[in-house]
Scaffold this motif. Sequence first.
Motif, short mmCIF file in Angstrom:
data_model
loop_
_atom_site.label_atom_id
_atom_site.label_comp_id
_atom_site.label_asym_id
_atom_site.label_seq_id
_atom_site.Cartn_x
_atom_site.Cartn_y
_atom_site.Cartn_z
N TRP A 20 0.80 -1.21 0.00
CA TRP A 20 0.00 0.00 0.00
C TRP A 20 0.84 1.27 0.00
N GLY A 21 2.15 1.15 0.29
CA GLY A 21 3.00 2.32 0.39
C GLY A 21 2.66 3.20 1.59
N LEU A 22 2.20 2.56 2.66
CA LEU A 22 1.83 3.28 3.88
C LEU A 22 2.74 2.89 5.03
N ALA A 23 2.94 3.82 5.95
CA ALA A 23 3.73 3.54 7.15
C ALA A 23 2.93 2.63 8.08
N CYS A 24 3.62 1.75 8.76
CA CYS A 24 2.94 0.82 9.67
C CYS A 24 2.12 1.55 10.73
N GLY A 25 2.61 2.68 11.20
CA GLY A 25 1.91 3.44 12.21
C GLY A 25 0.59 4.03 11.74
N GLU A 26 0.36 4.00 10.41
CA GLU A 26 -0.88 4.51 9.84
C GLU A 26 -1.93 3.41 9.64
N LEU A 27 -1.59 2.20 10.08
CA LEU A 27 -2.46 1.04 9.85
C LEU A 27 -2.92 0.43 11.17
N ILE A 28 -4.10 -0.15 11.11
CA ILE A 28 -4.66 -0.85 12.27
C ILE A 28 -4.90 -2.31 11.89
N TYR A 29 -4.53 -3.21 12.78
CA TYR A 29 -4.79 -4.63 12.56
C TYR A 29 -5.79 -5.09 13.61
N PHE A 62 -2.13 -13.87 18.95
CA PHE A 62 -1.19 -13.80 17.82
C PHE A 62 -1.46 -12.57 16.95
N ASP A 63 -2.72 -12.17 16.83
CA ASP A 63 -3.06 -10.98 16.06
C ASP A 63 -2.45 -9.74 16.70
N LEU A 64 -2.61 -9.64 18.00
CA LEU A 64 -2.10 -8.48 18.73
C LEU A 64 -0.58 -8.46 18.72
N GLN A 65 0.04 -9.62 18.88
CA GLN A 65 1.50 -9.70 18.84
C GLN A 65 2.04 -9.34 17.46
N ALA A 66 1.37 -9.82 16.42
CA ALA A 66 1.82 -9.49 15.06
C ALA A 66 1.74 -7.99 14.82
N ALA A 67 0.65 -7.37 15.26
CA ALA A 67 0.50 -5.92 15.10
C ALA A 67 1.60 -5.18 15.85
N ARG A 68 1.84 -5.59 17.08
CA ARG A 68 2.90 -4.95 17.88
C ARG A 68 4.26 -5.15 17.21
N ASN A 69 4.51 -6.37 16.71
CA ASN A 69 5.79 -6.67 16.06
C ASN A 69 5.98 -5.84 14.79
N ALA A 70 4.88 -5.41 14.18
CA ALA A 70 4.94 -4.59 12.97
C ALA A 70 4.80 -3.10 13.27
N ASN A 71 4.68 -2.74 14.55
CA ASN A 71 4.46 -1.35 14.95
C ASN A 71 3.18 -0.76 14.38
N MET A 72 2.14 -1.59 14.33
CA MET A 72 0.81 -1.15 13.92
C MET A 72 -0.08 -1.06 15.15
N ILE A 73 -1.22 -0.41 14.98
CA ILE A 73 -2.21 -0.35 16.05
C ILE A 73 -2.82 -1.75 16.21
N ALA A 74 -2.75 -2.28 17.41
CA ALA A 74 -3.27 -3.63 17.70
C ALA A 74 -4.66 -3.50 18.31
N CYS A 75 -5.67 -3.95 17.55
CA CYS A 75 -7.06 -3.82 17.99
C CYS A 75 -7.65 -5.20 18.25
N LEU A 76 -8.18 -5.39 19.45
CA LEU A 76 -8.81 -6.66 19.82
C LEU A 76 -10.31 -6.57 19.60
N TYR A 77 -10.83 -7.51 18.79
CA TYR A 77 -12.27 -7.66 18.63
C TYR A 77 -12.73 -8.60 19.74
N LEU A 78 -13.39 -8.05 20.72
CA LEU A 78 -13.72 -8.77 21.95
C LEU A 78 -14.85 -9.77 21.73
N ASN A 79 -14.66 -10.96 22.30
CA ASN A 79 -15.73 -11.97 22.34
C ASN A 79 -15.78 -12.54 23.75
#
Length: 193
Positions: free
Chosen positions: A137-146, A152-169
């Motif tokens: 996408w040519g975007l900075a990781c800090g401009e993206l939310i996962y 593992f989703d949250l860890q991957a986001a943190r490892n990529a320096n993205m916003i880590a969002c938990l969809y709660l269940n």
Amino acid sequence: MNLSGVKGFIFDLDGTLVDSRLDFDAMRRELGFPEGKPILEHLETLDDPDAVAQAWAVVEAHEIAGARAATWMPGARELLMSLRELDIPVAILTRNMRKATRIAIEALGIPVELALTREDCKPKPHPEGLLRIAATWGLACGELIYVGDYIFDLQAARNANMIACLYLNERNHIYQEHADCVIRAFDELSPRR
């Protein structure tokens, strides 16, 4: 939640965008794998090629069945359609296989430009998939939310320096401390709020 700096959304598939009814505990029991151990990681410890092939056959059968049974999570379709209307890029990163991912995307008409699976990059929590999406996408990781439902989703986001969002269940509240933000409903992510 302030999403003003977010220029792209990446989602996990199973348990986040769709309910594929995958039962990982049942899969572990069928495979004879230890309780609580991640399946893909345990598969990597197997030495016998026949056992590996049989295990993959079981995993893939479950994933295909789950993809065929998949239904939208409440509000997910509406959010993705809203993002599409606003020309905000949307992608999927999943630990699922490519064939099952394609089945779910096509069956439900999931409007994504890009979907990466475990066959395309190292599986989460490794950040490779998220980094590839950002580069595409040519975007900075800090401009993206996962957005995902598992540690593992949250860890991957943190490892990529993205916003880590938990969809709660009802089962994943224990991961909240690892998330930058937590949502209970997809309309909380709507840029039109």
